[in-house]
Design a protein around this motif. Sequence first.
Motif, mmCIF file in Angstrom:
data_model
loop_
_atom_site.group_PDB
_atom_site.id
_atom_site.type_symbol
_atom_site.label_atom_id
_atom_site.label_comp_id
_atom_site.label_asym_id
_atom_site.label_seq_id
_atom_site.Cartn_x
_atom_site.Cartn_y
_atom_site.Cartn_z
ATOM 1 N N TYR A 1 42.698 45.003 37.148
ATOM 2 C CA TYR A 1 43.908 44.487 36.488
ATOM 3 C C TYR A 1 44.674 45.557 35.590
ATOM 4 O O TYR A 1 43.881 46.449 34.964
ATOM 5 C CB TYR A 1 43.417 43.215 35.597
ATOM 6 C CG TYR A 1 43.316 42.042 36.403
ATOM 7 C CD1 TYR A 1 44.116 41.211 36.648
ATOM 8 C CD2 TYR A 1 41.718 41.753 36.722
ATOM 9 C CE1 TYR A 1 43.830 39.849 37.522
ATOM 10 C CE2 TYR A 1 41.442 40.599 37.573
ATOM 11 C CZ TYR A 1 42.552 39.751 37.918
ATOM 12 O OH TYR A 1 42.277 38.585 38.514
ATOM 13 N N VAL A 2 45.757 45.363 35.527
ATOM 14 C CA VAL A 2 46.692 45.995 34.540
ATOM 15 C C VAL A 2 47.491 45.503 33.494
ATOM 16 O O VAL A 2 47.902 44.237 33.787
ATOM 17 C CB VAL A 2 47.702 47.217 35.187
ATOM 18 C CG1 VAL A 2 46.781 48.099 36.197
ATOM 19 C CG2 VAL A 2 48.638 46.498 36.109
ATOM 20 N N PRO A 3 47.785 45.991 32.308
ATOM 21 C CA PRO A 3 48.449 45.179 31.211
ATOM 22 C C PRO A 3 49.818 45.034 31.963
ATOM 23 O O PRO A 3 50.479 45.788 32.588
ATOM 24 C CB PRO A 3 48.387 46.124 30.049
ATOM 25 C CG PRO A 3 47.440 46.979 30.330
ATOM 26 C CD PRO A 3 47.098 47.163 31.720
ATOM 27 N N GLN A 4 50.363 43.707 31.491
ATOM 28 C CA GLN A 4 51.712 43.327 32.016
ATOM 29 C C GLN A 4 52.754 44.047 31.246
ATOM 30 O O GLN A 4 53.779 44.559 31.806
ATOM 31 C CB GLN A 4 51.930 41.910 31.793
ATOM 32 C CG GLN A 4 53.385 41.390 32.481
ATOM 33 C CD GLN A 4 53.581 39.918 32.214
ATOM 34 O OE1 GLN A 4 53.242 39.398 31.027
ATOM 35 N NE2 GLN A 4 54.140 38.943 32.947
ATOM 36 N N ILE A 5 52.624 44.672 29.980
ATOM 37 C CA ILE A 5 53.549 45.231 29.068
ATOM 38 C C ILE A 5 52.839 46.749 29.365
ATOM 39 O O ILE A 5 51.707 46.674 28.575
ATOM 40 C CB ILE A 5 53.483 44.622 27.873
ATOM 41 C CG1 ILE A 5 54.139 43.441 27.730
ATOM 42 C CG2 ILE A 5 54.760 45.549 27.049
ATOM 43 C CD1 ILE A 5 55.423 43.071 28.718
ATOM 44 N N GLY A 6 53.441 47.789 29.423
ATOM 45 C CA GLY A 6 53.033 49.168 29.784
ATOM 46 C C GLY A 6 52.994 49.819 28.348
ATOM 47 O O GLY A 6 53.336 48.936 27.406
ATOM 48 N N ASN A 7 52.287 50.766 28.408
ATOM 49 C CA ASN A 7 51.999 51.553 27.168
ATOM 50 C C ASN A 7 52.463 53.154 27.162
ATOM 51 O O ASN A 7 52.205 53.763 28.160
ATOM 52 C CB ASN A 7 50.401 51.744 26.641
ATOM 53 C CG ASN A 7 50.269 52.537 25.242
ATOM 54 O OD1 ASN A 7 50.973 53.094 25.095
ATOM 55 N ND2 ASN A 7 49.192 51.926 24.869
ATOM 56 N N VAL B 1 47.404 40.341 31.609
ATOM 57 C CA VAL B 1 47.311 41.242 32.579
ATOM 58 C C VAL B 1 47.670 40.682 34.167
ATOM 59 O O VAL B 1 47.591 39.471 34.083
ATOM 60 C CB VAL B 1 45.549 41.801 32.634
ATOM 61 C CG1 VAL B 1 45.328 42.331 31.401
ATOM 62 C CG2 VAL B 1 44.624 40.412 32.853
ATOM 63 N N VAL B 2 47.866 41.664 34.846
ATOM 64 C CA VAL B 2 48.442 41.094 36.286
ATOM 65 C C VAL B 2 47.402 42.156 37.067
ATOM 66 O O VAL B 2 47.026 43.350 37.026
ATOM 67 C CB VAL B 2 49.691 41.800 36.558
ATOM 68 C CG1 VAL B 2 50.857 40.667 35.747
ATOM 69 C CG2 VAL B 2 50.081 43.051 35.926
ATOM 70 N N PRO B 3 47.415 41.608 38.449
ATOM 71 C CA PRO B 3 46.353 42.225 39.489
ATOM 72 C C PRO B 3 47.095 43.563 39.826
ATOM 73 O O PRO B 3 48.243 43.767 39.946
ATOM 74 C CB PRO B 3 46.425 41.125 40.440
ATOM 75 C CG PRO B 3 46.915 39.918 40.128
ATOM 76 C CD PRO B 3 47.851 40.276 38.946
ATOM 77 N N TYR B 4 46.207 44.279 40.262
ATOM 78 C CA TYR B 4 46.512 46.013 40.709
ATOM 79 C C TYR B 4 45.548 45.887 41.886
ATOM 80 O O TYR B 4 44.157 46.043 41.639
ATOM 81 C CB TYR B 4 46.232 46.839 40.052
ATOM 82 C CG TYR B 4 46.614 48.155 40.721
ATOM 83 C CD1 TYR B 4 47.787 48.620 40.831
ATOM 84 C CD2 TYR B 4 45.473 49.026 41.092
ATOM 85 C CE1 TYR B 4 48.205 49.738 41.374
ATOM 86 C CE2 TYR B 4 45.834 50.217 41.599
ATOM 87 C CZ TYR B 4 47.160 50.687 41.719
ATOM 88 O OH TYR B 4 47.304 51.861 42.400
ATOM 89 N N THR B 5 45.731 45.739 43.240
ATOM 90 C CA THR B 5 44.799 45.938 44.313
ATOM 91 C C THR B 5 45.579 46.811 45.312
ATOM 92 O O THR B 5 46.600 46.587 45.775
ATOM 93 C CB THR B 5 44.440 44.647 45.019
ATOM 94 O OG1 THR B 5 44.259 43.542 43.942
ATOM 95 C CG2 THR B 5 43.644 44.823 46.227
#
Length: 412
Positions: free
Chosen positions: A343-349, A392-396
């Motif tokens: 999972y990655v954050p929905q709002i980036g850094n 967070v949103v999925p990252y596959t």
Amino acid sequence: MIKTSLRRFASSFVPAILVFTVVSVFAQDLDDVTIAGRVTDANGLAVVGATVLVTEQASGAERTVTTNEEGRYRLIELKPGIYKVKASASGFGAKERINLETISGQNLQLDFSLSPADVQAEATVTVGDDDAPAVDTTRIVVGGTISAREIEEIPNSSRNPLDLVLTLGGTSEEQLSTSGLAEDTRQNPSGTPLEQGNFSLSGGTAYSNNITIDGLDNNDDRSSRDRFQPPIEAIAEVQVITNQFSSEYGRASGGRINLRTRAGNNQFRGRAFMFFRDDSLDANSWYNNSRDIARLPLTEYTPGFNFSGPVVLPYIYNGKNRTFFSVSYEYLNVQDTTLIDAYVPQIGNSRFPLADTTGGDPTCDGSPVRPTPTQPFTPCAPQSGSPTAAFVVPYTRSYATPNAANIAVARV
């Protein structure tokens, strides 16, 4: 010029071979075989001066000793292999034991009872497999030995000789072992944690194991694993001692694993092979099926060969060569794939950019709350208890992780 070059080559190469041979002899003597016993007549009395001939059937190498005043004999520093032992004496018919298969570090007690020879001719009796087997009564060893035939017949998809250890009793994977869990099993960090090793013997830790090849040290003390992994085609025997072994082996307080490599003989022998694997021949994992992830691409080619025989030199003893060689080589070519499912954050850094999502619903520790266009920074505090938590949103995604290796072993 050619003769001078050959002389220079011989003067530098031959001493190097001699040094290597001497080092090998001292390193391997703990795995040598000893055959001892007593020769008696039909009344159980000692036969003094009887001749005991031991022949290694593959190479034809011979050793001869005579019995002492008690009728006893002893042959030491024999290499593991298949032998025939013949006992003979004047006035007695000879007896011979054939197809005597020995393993590393074995001490065989082999007694012979000779009968008077026939009046007309000498009587030779062949002792076969129906007789009582030779038993090592000089030591107590708990463990097992996997022979060359069993190595060829036991399925081993990893082609790692040490994986055969787990087929014997008293062995198990170490705690926290990640063996077989990673999709790319040949890639780092698919191995176990440092100082964890790969197997346990009789419940002990991997750090206490002693791993050797032909008696030579093969321990990586930092990771409790082996330093070098020879091709499985080069292995003639895998021996495991799970109890406390004799003090002469030294170093470790746990079990011992010894890999004995193939040796040549008077006949040229060889084989060529190629092992092939493909994802179309494999089943998908349960985890991938539960996430609707397709079977990961995999293609593996492992060609190689093994060749052994005598070294043809002028130095020949009784028509038999005394120098032999064995060479094994394989090329490992794995076109593997690694799955990253995170999972990655929905709002980036802006200070630490991450990859964009590959699709899917946002979540926050199982929260049913979803962000809205007017309030994209809705925190997850009511559900997670942390005011800084965010969705967070999925990252596959899968990535190609190829691996290639050339593995060779030569023995003279």
